[in-house]
Design an enzyme around this catalytic site. Structure first.
Site, PDB file in Angstrom:
ATOM      1  CG  ASN A  10      -1.709   1.251   1.410  1.00 46.72           C
ATOM      2  OD1 ASN A  10      -1.781   2.073   0.493  1.00 46.72           O
ATOM      3  ND2 ASN A  10      -2.330   1.409   2.570  1.00 46.72           N
ATOM      4  CE  LYS A  12      -0.256   3.374   4.694  1.00 48.07           C
ATOM      5  NZ  LYS A  12      -0.350   3.534   6.134  1.00 48.07           N
ATOM      6  CG  HIS A  98      -6.045   2.237   4.880  1.00 45.61           C
ATOM      7  ND1 HIS A  98      -5.642   3.197   5.774  1.00 45.61           N
ATOM      8  CD2 HIS A  98      -5.039   1.331   4.811  1.00 45.61           C
ATOM      9  CE1 HIS A  98      -4.439   2.873   6.228  1.00 45.61           C
ATOM     10  NE2 HIS A  98      -4.046   1.753   5.653  1.00 45.61           N
ATOM     11  CD  GLU A 100      -3.187   5.802   6.441  1.00 49.82           C
ATOM     12  OE1 GLU A 100      -3.110   5.840   5.201  1.00 49.82           O
ATOM     13  OE2 GLU A 100      -2.301   5.276   7.154  1.00 49.82           O
ATOM     14  CD  GLU A 169      -3.915  -2.243   7.120  1.00 50.69           C
ATOM     15  OE1 GLU A 169      -2.818  -2.553   6.644  1.00 50.69           O
ATOM     16  OE2 GLU A 169      -4.453  -1.137   6.895  1.00 50.69           O
ATOM     17  N   GLY A 175       1.981   2.355  10.729  1.00 45.68           N
ATOM     18  CA  GLY A 175       2.982   3.405  10.585  1.00 45.68           C
ATOM     19  C   GLY A 175       3.653   3.810  11.896  1.00 45.68           C
ATOM     20  CB  SER A 213       4.490  -1.712  12.120  1.00 48.98           C
ATOM     21  OG  SER A 213       4.132  -0.345  12.278  1.00 48.98           O
TER      22      SER A 213
END
Ligand code: PGA
Length: 255
Positions: A10, A12, A98, A100, A169, A175, A213
């Site tokens: 991904n 991003k 996701h 985010e 996730e 991250g 991560s």
């Protein structure tokens, strides 16, 4: 049934024409050795770069994917990209829901479910992300949260549910360098697997990826868990050597 492990990058909102070319060429150079025929690899790239990456990866084992998709088929939705458009540029996968997107764009469980439906209707496999925040984990709500998120997708997609990929996730692991332990991840994956099993007779096809991560150092132990069928890789997918090591770990775990 043995599920072929899937390692999906991904990217991003990262990349440039120049950087993408170097990254994809380096991944392609190492991919046959890393993946063998036991693991699949994909990269989910920013929409403007789908065409570039599709050309670079043409005829190779590296699949391409998008990071989001509109719930709508066409029309007055400024800024949106439809599943049919993604399909025209060779997207095999689309990440939906996701954290985010949920966090910064207010996407709801219902919208995420509709996005999965739009992807499936265009022949794109949605990678449906679920996961709890740190506060939710500390409040003992992890299972309830991920089950609620997946239930919305099952509700809207019915028997097509066996065609999706799920990614667990934990938001606190994305991250941050804080990975869920293999045991923590496996525990949630088992819950999701049971939920899929109750919803579909073909649930054993559905791959459940771990993301948050995951890196070259911790991939092997995560991927050794019985219900972890691959990874959704953010930061480490931007470095060819790290991404290839994760793919090699998936291949080794499947051996
Ligand atoms: P990370 O991101 O690997 O950088 O934690 C994973 C993701 O957000 O998909």
């Amino acid at each position: 049934m043995t599920r072929k492990k899937l390692i999906a990058g991904n990217w991003k909102m990262n990349g440039s024409l120049e950087a993408n070319e170097a990254l994809v060429r380096a991944v392609l150079a190492g991919l046959p050795g890393a993946a063998g025929d036991r693991a699949e690899a994909a990269v989910c790239v920013p929409a403007p770069y789908l065409s570039q990456v599709q050309q670079l990866a043409k005829g190779t084992a590296l699949a391409t994917g998008a990071q989001d998709v509109s719930v709508h088929a066409s029309g007055a939705y400024t800024g949106e990209v439809s599943a049919a458009m993604l399909r025209e540029f060779g997207a095999r996968y689309a990440i939906v829901g996701h954290s985010e997107r949920r966090q910064y764009h207010g996407e709801t469980d219902a919208q995420v479910a509709d996005k999965a439906k739009a992807a499936l209707a265009a022949g794109i496999t949605p990678i449906v992300c679920v996961g709890e925040t740190l506060a939710e984990r500390e409040a003992g709500q992890t299972e309830a949260v991920v089950k609620r998120q997946l239930a919305a997708v099952i509700h809207v997609n019915g028997h097509c549910i066996s065609e999706i990929v799920v990614a667990y996730e934990p938001v606190w692991a994305i991250g941050t360098g804080k990975t869920a332990t293999p045991e923590q991840a496996q525990q949630v994956h088992a819950v999701l697997r049971a939920q899929l099993h109750a919803a579909s007779t073909h649930d054993d096809r559905v791959r459940i990826l771990y993301g948050g991560s995951m890196n070259a150092a911790n991939a092997a132990t995560l991927l050794a868990q019985p219900d972890i069928d691959g990874g959704l890789i953010g930061g480490a997918s931007l470095k060819a050597a790290d991404f290839l090591q994760i793919i090699a770990a998936a291949s080794a775990a499947a051996a």
